[in-house]
Scaffold this motif. Structure first.
Motif, PDB file in Angstrom:
ATOM      1  N   VAL A 140       3.711   8.652   5.064  1.00 42.03           N
ATOM      2  CA  VAL A 140       4.398   9.726   3.006  1.00 42.03           C
ATOM      3  C   VAL A 140       4.953   8.840   2.479  1.00 42.03           C
ATOM      4  N   PRO A 141       6.777   8.673   3.816  1.00 43.14           N
ATOM      5  CA  PRO A 141       7.544   7.901   2.263  1.00 43.14           C
ATOM      6  C   PRO A 141       7.255   6.675   2.775  1.00 43.14           C
ATOM      7  N   VAL A 142       6.853   6.021   3.989  1.00 45.08           N
ATOM      8  CA  VAL A 142       6.957   4.848   3.592  1.00 45.08           C
ATOM      9  C   VAL A 142       6.019   4.255   2.002  1.00 45.08           C
ATOM     10  N   GLY A 143       4.997   5.351   1.816  1.00 45.66           N
ATOM     11  CA  GLY A 143       4.136   5.663   0.448  1.00 45.66           C
ATOM     12  C   GLY A 143       4.242   5.155  -0.090  1.00 45.66           C
ATOM     13  N   ILE A 144       5.727   5.971  -0.763  1.00 45.59           N
ATOM     14  CA  ILE A 144       6.513   6.588  -1.110  1.00 45.59           C
ATOM     15  C   ILE A 144       7.610   5.260  -2.219  1.00 45.59           C
ATOM     16  N   VAL A 145       7.800   4.882  -1.231  1.00 43.75           N
ATOM     17  CA  VAL A 145       9.344   4.016  -1.339  1.00 43.75           C
ATOM     18  C   VAL A 145       8.736   2.785  -1.366  1.00 43.75           C
ATOM     19  N   ALA A 146       7.407   2.289  -0.506  1.00 44.39           N
ATOM     20  CA  ALA A 146       6.653   0.884  -1.331  1.00 44.39           C
ATOM     21  C   ALA A 146       6.273   0.695  -2.476  1.00 44.39           C
ATOM     22  N   GLY A 147       5.700   2.384  -3.383  1.00 41.83           N
ATOM     23  CA  GLY A 147       5.446   2.576  -4.622  1.00 41.83           C
ATOM     24  C   GLY A 147       6.289   2.008  -5.584  1.00 41.83           C
ATOM     25  N   SER A 148       7.444   2.808  -5.786  1.00 39.61           N
ATOM     26  CA  SER A 148       8.599   2.315  -6.137  1.00 39.61           C
ATOM     27  C   SER A 148       9.635   1.262  -6.093  1.00 39.61           C
ATOM     28  N   LEU A 149       9.576   0.291  -4.915  1.00 43.15           N
ATOM     29  CA  LEU A 149      10.043  -0.742  -5.125  1.00 43.15           C
ATOM     30  C   LEU A 149       9.290  -2.002  -5.652  1.00 43.15           C
ATOM     31  N   GLU A 150       7.697  -1.053  -5.783  1.00 39.72           N
ATOM     32  CA  GLU A 150       6.236  -2.389  -6.737  1.00 39.72           C
ATOM     33  C   GLU A 150       6.431  -2.966  -5.335  1.00 39.72           C
ATOM     34  N   ALA A 151       6.325  -2.675  -4.491  1.00 41.84           N
ATOM     35  CA  ALA A 151       5.799  -3.890  -3.381  1.00 41.84           C
ATOM     36  C   ALA A 151       4.200  -4.279  -3.488  1.00 41.84           C
ATOM     37  N   ASN A 152       3.374  -4.976  -2.228  1.00 42.17           N
ATOM     38  CA  ASN A 152       2.447  -5.391  -2.884  1.00 42.17           C
ATOM     39  C   ASN A 152       1.086  -4.923  -3.182  1.00 42.17           C
ATOM     40  N   GLN A 153       0.256  -4.083  -4.243  1.00 49.37           N
ATOM     41  CA  GLN A 153      -0.351  -3.119  -4.377  1.00 49.37           C
ATOM     42  C   GLN A 153      -0.817  -2.492  -2.964  1.00 49.37           C
ATOM     43  N   ALA A 154      -1.890  -3.927  -2.231  1.00 50.30           N
ATOM     44  CA  ALA A 154      -2.838  -3.409  -1.413  1.00 50.30           C
ATOM     45  C   ALA A 154      -1.896  -2.670   0.442  1.00 50.30           C
ATOM     46  N   MET A 155      -0.618  -3.324  -0.202  1.00 42.91           N
ATOM     47  CA  MET A 155       0.287  -2.415   0.909  1.00 42.91           C
ATOM     48  C   MET A 155       0.544  -0.662   0.463  1.00 42.91           C
ATOM     49  N   VAL A 156       0.824  -1.122  -0.698  1.00 36.94           N
ATOM     50  CA  VAL A 156       1.030   0.660  -1.147  1.00 36.94           C
ATOM     51  C   VAL A 156      -0.171   1.126  -1.132  1.00 36.94           C
ATOM     52  N   PHE A 157      -1.356   0.741  -1.718  1.00 41.86           N
ATOM     53  CA  PHE A 157      -3.088   1.491  -0.694  1.00 41.86           C
ATOM     54  C   PHE A 157      -2.583   1.494   0.750  1.00 41.86           C
ATOM     55  N   VAL A 158      -2.748   1.194   1.376  1.00 42.80           N
ATOM     56  CA  VAL A 158      -2.800   0.979   2.848  1.00 42.80           C
ATOM     57  C   VAL A 158      -1.751   2.218   3.245  1.00 42.80           C
ATOM     58  N   ALA A 159      -0.952   2.437   2.510  1.00 40.70           N
ATOM     59  CA  ALA A 159       0.860   3.116   2.793  1.00 40.70           C
ATOM     60  C   ALA A 159      -0.242   4.623   2.433  1.00 40.70           C
ATOM     61  N   ASN A 160      -0.598   4.339   1.288  1.00 44.31           N
ATOM     62  CA  ASN A 160      -0.711   5.715   0.474  1.00 44.31           C
ATOM     63  C   ASN A 160      -2.105   6.390   1.304  1.00 44.31           C
ATOM     64  N   PHE A 161      -3.331   5.464   1.722  1.00 42.06           N
ATOM     65  CA  PHE A 161      -4.581   6.235   2.494  1.00 42.06           C
ATOM     66  C   PHE A 161      -4.245   6.430   3.547  1.00 42.06           C
ATOM     67  N   LEU A 162      -3.302   6.183   4.116  1.00 37.36           N
ATOM     68  CA  LEU A 162      -3.159   6.851   6.313  1.00 37.36           C
ATOM     69  C   LEU A 162      -2.017   8.168   5.596  1.00 37.36           C
ATOM     70  N   ALA A 163      -1.399   7.944   4.049  1.00 36.11           N
ATOM     71  CA  ALA A 163      -0.587   9.099   4.488  1.00 36.11           C
ATOM     72  C   ALA A 163      -1.518  10.275   4.160  1.00 36.11           C
ATOM     73  N   ILE A 164      -2.759   9.744   3.290  1.00 34.77           N
ATOM     74  CA  ILE A 164      -3.041  11.318   2.535  1.00 34.77           C
ATOM     75  C   ILE A 164      -4.507  12.207   3.618  1.00 34.77           C
ATOM     76  N   ILE A 165      -4.406  10.955   5.104  1.00 34.84           N
ATOM     77  CA  ILE A 165      -5.374  11.660   6.078  1.00 34.84           C
ATOM     78  C   ILE A 165      -4.667  13.364   7.157  1.00 34.84           C
ATOM     79  N   PRO A 166      -2.975  13.004   7.431  1.00 37.17           N
ATOM     80  CA  PRO A 166      -3.247  13.969   8.417  1.00 37.17           C
ATOM     81  C   PRO A 166      -2.641  14.836   7.031  1.00 37.17           C
ATOM     82  N   LEU A 167      -2.127  14.562   5.549  1.00 34.31           N
ATOM     83  CA  LEU A 167      -2.065  15.676   4.686  1.00 34.31           C
ATOM     84  C   LEU A 167      -3.400  16.943   4.177  1.00 34.31           C
ATOM     85  N   ALA A 168      -4.611  15.680   4.162  1.00 34.89           N
ATOM     86  CA  ALA A 168      -5.859  15.664   3.856  1.00 34.89           C
ATOM     87  C   ALA A 168      -5.989  17.287   5.164  1.00 34.89           C
TER      88      ALA A 168
END
Length: 154
Positions: free
Chosen positions: A48-76
């Motif tokens: 979750v924080p990895v995805g937020i930080v990656a998105g705010s730092l405008e990292a590679n879009q694939a990395m942001v997607f993968v981080a947020n995808f993995l974060a939403i599994i336990p949240l769901a």
């Protein structure tokens, strides 16, 4: 058990001890209630924080997607369990409404973000995909497993 006196105190001063025990009992009850939320999937909450930080730092879009995808599994998973826990304290109608509302939280979040960016085709595809998965996948699985268990149905 609580003794009648503690360190020479009168029984009237023992009321505080009973309150401490009541609070301790409630804390153990809350902890026991949260035990169903323990899962190996919670390890992915670190994303979750990895995805937020990656998105705010405008990292590679694939990395942001993968981080947020993995974060939403336990949240769901947590959201689903919480919805079921809340629904267990209500009647069937309210419980079904809660499950239907929060069961589609991912679609709602995706649709809101897509709407903010003006991606109407994404919203249409999400709605059609959700409808088709609920109609075809759930209904088809029900027919399949119903047919496996009951060879003849009325």
């Amino acid at each position: 058990s609580v003794q009648s006196t503690r360190w020479g105190e009168s029984p009237a001063s023992q009321k505080g001890v009973k309150k401490v025990m009541a609070v301790d009992h409630r804390a153990r009850g809350i902890t026991a209630g949260l035990s169903s939320y323990r899962s190996w999937l919670n390890v992915l909450l670190v994303m979750v924080p990895v995805g937020i930080v990656a998105g705010s730092l405008e990292a590679n879009q694939a990395m942001v997607f993968v981080a947020n995808f993995l974060a939403i599994i336990p949240l769901a998973t947590i959201l689903g369990r919480a919805t079921e826990d809340i629904a267990s304290y209500t009647n069937d109608t309210v419980g079904g409404l809660l499950n239907a509302t929060f069961g589609n939280a991912v679609e709602v979040i995706l649709s809101i973000q897509a709407l903010r960016q003006g991606l109407l085709d994404i919203i249409k595809a999400t709605l059609v995909g959700s409808i088709l998965s609920n109609l075809l996948l759930v209904l088809g699985a029900s027919f399949l497993f119903g047919g496996l268990v009951f060879r003849e149905q009325a």
